[in-house]
Scaffold this motif. Structure first.
Motif: not given
Length: 216
Positions: A8-11, A13-16
């Motif tokens: 999912p996009h939110y994960l 983004s958090r990883y990056q």
């Protein structure tokens, strides 16, 4: 046929964000962990519950804790029957390979697994009685703890006591593992029991002398 999909996009983004900050600022430490291996001082057996965050509670860094999570932080008794035992395998690796100095079992308030066990005993969760229920058969491990308190507790009071009994049952079962018992008797390993109140942030420890939980 594979059914895996992109994150999912939110994960992503958090990883990056972590890679650009947390990792970038501690790159040498992560590379050291990768090359030198792990040397955790303690193993923690806690519940899968997403509200229980042991690394935050103890302010732990990467490489400090060897963590195993399962439903209701339960440890089964030693059963070398050739079957697949994830929790037992993790304990064996922690004690015999990693040589951890501490094994900590941490229970918590509002445990869904414990509540499920209580409902099962009350007859209000028949689905957990089915032989095909992985959760139900796993929670059968709590039966010795329930047998100790069922005559004197009921309702919410019983559930609260069962959350603590889950810790005690696990500590008792840990000592059925020969390599755990040997390490404890040789004073190379210590066992600890904790119970965490999620809402209040409190932590209690199990005093084996009088078999009670006391504030940390």
């Amino acid at each position: 046929m594979t059914v895996a999909r992109p994150l999912p996009h939110y994960l992503v983004s958090r990883y990056q964000g972590w890679k650009a900050t947390g990792y970038a600022e501690n790159k040498s430490w992560y590379r050291r962990l990768a090359t030198e291996g792990q040397h955790p001082r303690a193993m923690i057996i806690s519940c899968c519950d997403s509200r229980v965050h042991v690394t935050s509670i103890f302010g732990a860094d990467q490489g400090e804790f060897f963590i195993h999570r399962n439903i209701a932080n339960l440890v089964p008794p030693y059963e070398p029957d050739g079957q697949k035992h994830g929790t037992s395998a993790t304990i064996e690796y922690a004690v015999t390979a990693l040589k951890v100095a501490h094994v900590i079992v941490m229970g918590h308030s509002s445990c869904g697994g414990v509540r499920g066990f209580y409902d099962m005993t009350m007859g209000t969760a028949p689905e957990l009685r089915e032989e095909t229920s992985f959760v139900g058969r796993w929670m059968d491990l709590l039966q010795p703890g329930y047998d100790r308190i069922k005559a004197t507790r009921s309702g919410p009071e019983c559930i609260d006591a069962l959350e603590k009994e889950a810790v005690v049952v696990s500590l008792d079962n840990l000592m059925t593992f020969p390599f755990v018992r040997e390490a404890v008797e040789a004073e190379e390993l210590t066992l600890h029991g904790l119970w965490h109140d999620i809402g209040e942030g409190d932590l209690m420890w199990f005093d084996a002398e009088d078999r009670s939980f006391k504030p940390v």
